[in-house]
Write an enzyme that holds these catalytic residues in place. Structure first.
Site, PDB file in Angstrom:
ATOM      1  N   SER A 413       0.823  -1.209   0.000  1.00 58.52           N
ATOM      2  CA  SER A 413       0.000   0.000   0.000  1.00 58.52           C
ATOM      3  C   SER A 413       0.857   1.258   0.000  1.00 58.52           C
ATOM      4  O   SER A 413       0.522   2.266  -0.622  1.00 58.52           O
ATOM      5  CB  SER A 413      -0.928  -0.008   1.225  1.00 58.52           C
ATOM      6  OG  SER A 413      -0.139  -0.075   2.423  1.00 58.52           O
ATOM      7  N   GLU A 414       1.995   1.232   0.751  1.00 55.43           N
ATOM      8  CA  GLU A 414       2.850   2.439   0.794  1.00 55.43           C
ATOM      9  C   GLU A 414       3.349   2.818  -0.597  1.00 55.43           C
ATOM     10  O   GLU A 414       3.332   3.972  -0.995  1.00 55.43           O
ATOM     11  CB  GLU A 414       4.049   2.200   1.740  1.00 55.43           C
ATOM     12  CG  GLU A 414       3.679   2.103   3.214  1.00 55.43           C
ATOM     13  CD  GLU A 414       3.327   0.671   3.604  1.00 55.43           C
ATOM     14  OE1 GLU A 414       3.184  -0.161   2.688  1.00 55.43           O
ATOM     15  OE2 GLU A 414       3.191   0.396   4.808  1.00 55.43           O
ATOM     16  N   GLU A 415       3.797   1.751  -1.336  1.00 55.62           N
ATOM     17  CA  GLU A 415       4.314   2.036  -2.673  1.00 55.62           C
ATOM     18  C   GLU A 415       3.217   2.541  -3.596  1.00 55.62           C
ATOM     19  O   GLU A 415       3.420   3.462  -4.402  1.00 55.62           O
ATOM     20  CB  GLU A 415       4.961   0.782  -3.274  1.00 55.62           C
ATOM     21  CG  GLU A 415       6.323   0.445  -2.695  1.00 55.62           C
ATOM     22  CD  GLU A 415       6.195  -0.290  -1.369  1.00 55.62           C
ATOM     23  OE1 GLU A 415       5.069  -0.389  -0.859  1.00 55.62           O
ATOM     24  OE2 GLU A 415       7.231  -0.742  -0.834  1.00 55.62           O
TER      25      GLU A 415
END
Length: 496
Positions: A413-415
């Site tokens: 999700s961060e990427e």
């Protein structure tokens, strides 16, 4: 000065025999010279011509120009009609045609031969010869006589010798100088019949030339009508470059029958005497143009090399009782030169600065960031990933050639949020690093292809060794260049 010889002279009264409808008759001039000796006459001057004039001599009634062959006895040299020497058969009328920008003009000369007697004649008869020039010396003053031997530059004259009543003049009161006889402390005894004589060489041939002068003495300077009018110089200053060559002409309007001495002086000394050794400054030959009631005389002074000692010194032209001077001064500085020089200096500096900044741009930016710290601001602590990512100022993506590496972007999700911010919201800048050279981006996600096209990429470089700090390698300099500058906390307020 001995045996009888022939003479030729010009008759003013004779009518103009040569007619040319297209040319304007301007004057008839008088000259005289003994037979068997050189004679020359020039029919042009600055007062008669403007611009570049073309001069042609004719002998009446022939329409064929006079020869320009220097070996011919009678020939033309530029504006001069030259006889080497004069003969009895040269009697007749000659015509000088001047063509210049002002049109066509002509001068007529009528020559006549007559007998000349030598020293056996009485003083009175010698004083009245038609070829004689009358000059006046002033009692009790230092004065001079002038020998009017005028020839083109091709004729070389030896030093002039002076005679009185057929005897060579010697004594402490008399000084030979160029074409002048300087007479100190003139007395009544200086009256008499004088002659000047010199050897002339032309094209390897030698001749003897002489002129006779009838000299009277007077205690009067002259009546008012004979006071010369010096039209130039006018007690003015002239700009002259140091080391340059300069000629200044003195122009004098005087009566036709005057005998005034015309010369250049430094203080009370003749220029040629003052510069006798160096001859750096010289007085030129005197020329004149005769009109109906007056004549215009010109005598020049030439500086072969202007020196510092010449600046501010008066150089005086004397004509009888009249005098006028000029002084030299350095030329004023040219403001345009300084302006052009300044513009060139500014242009050169700008070009140099542009070249240096283009070559060392990365090093300059990194140095600036380390030398001038920008103060940071306090930021609020984010509790969600999106807020944390928005606080990031750079997104670094390391590219590997394996396709598996790109699948991670689908699961993390961060990427995904980071890529979203970089692509859609354009909230941060992206640094793409290629670990190995990527042959083709076609197999990569479209988002990576877009970011690579927009921001470019940095390739891993092994340009450092164990002994050299990696931070100074070219690869790491590029990475630091793409990174934002380091932030520092603001300084704490001073305590009271």
């Amino acid at each position: 000065m001995g045996a009888a010889s022939l003479l030729l002279c010009v008759s003013v009264a004779l009518p103009l025999l040569l007619g040319a409808d297209e040319c304007q008759d301007i004057r008839v001039l008088t000259e005289a010279s003994s037979a068997k000796q050189p004679f020359a006459f020039s029919c042009t001057s600055p007062l008669l011509t403007s611009g570049k004039a073309r001069v042609t001599w004719y002998r009446h009634p022939s329409k064929v120009p006079v020869s320009t062959d220097w070996q011919a006895r009678i020939h033309q040299e530029q504006s001069w009609l030259v006889f080497l020497p004069v003969a009895w058969g040269d009697s007749g009328t000659y015509r000088c045609v001047i063509n210049d920008t002002d049109g066509c003009r002509q001068v007529h000369v009528n020559l006549t031969v007559f007998k000349k007697y030598g020293c056996g004649m009485s003083r009175n008869s010698q004083m009245n010869f038609p070829d004689g020039h009358e000059q006046i010396l002033h009692v009790g003053k230092d004065d001079s006589l002038t020998c009017h031997l005028n020839f083109p530059k091709s004729c070389i004259l030896d030093p002039v010798k002076w005679y009185k009543d057929c005897k060579e003049i010697k004594g402490e009161r008399f000084i030979y100088w160029e074409k002048k006889l300087l007479v100190n402390n003139v007395s009544e005894e200086d009256r008499g019949s004088y002659a000047c004589k010199a050897s002339l060489t032309h094209a390897g041939r030698q001749f003897t030339v002489s002129r006779r002068i009838a000299v009277n003495v007077t205690e009067n300077v002259g009546h008012e009508g004979r006071i010369p009018n010096i039209t130039y110089p006018t007690n003015n200053t002239i700009e002259a470059q140091l080391g340059s060559t300069l000629t200044v002409n003195c122009t004098i309007i005087d009566s036709r029958d005057n005998t005034n001495l015309r010369s250049w002086r430094v203080g009370s000394t003749w220029v040629d005497v003052y510069y006798q050794e160096s001859k750096r400054v010289q007085e030129g030959n005197e020329t004149h143009v005769a009109f109906k009631e007056h004549a215009v005389y010109t005598v020049g002074i030439t500086f072969l090399e202007v020196k510092m000692e010449d600046y501010g010194r008066p150089f005086t032209c004397h004509a009888g009782v009249s005098a006028a001077y000029f002084m030299l001064k350095p030329p004023a500085p040219d403001g345009r030169a300084y302006l052009i020089g300044g513009l060139l200096a500014i242009t050169g500096a700008a070009a140099l600065l542009l070249c240096v900044s283009s070559r060392f741009r990365i090093d300059i930016v990194l140095w600036y960031r380390s030398a001038f710290h920008s103060a940071g601001t306090i930021a609020a602590v984010a509790n969600v990933i999106d807020e944390n990512i928005k606080l990031c100022r750079r997104l670094i993506i390391i590219l590997v050639p394996e396709p598996l590496g790109f699948d991670l972007l689908k699961n993390m999700s961060e990427e995904q949020i980071a890529i979203y911010n970089a692509l859609i919201q354009d909230g941060m800048k992206v640094i793409l690093i290629e670990v190995e050279k990527v042959e083709s981006y076609a197999s990569m996600p479209e988002s990576i292809q877009y970011l690579r096209q927009k921001h470019g990429s940095v390739q891993w470089s092994r340009d450092f060794t164990a002994q050299s700090p990696c931070a100074k390698a070219r690869f790491w300099k590029k990475v630091r260049y793409l990174m934002p500058p380091k932030r520092f906390p603001p300084p704490s307020p001073a305590s009271c």
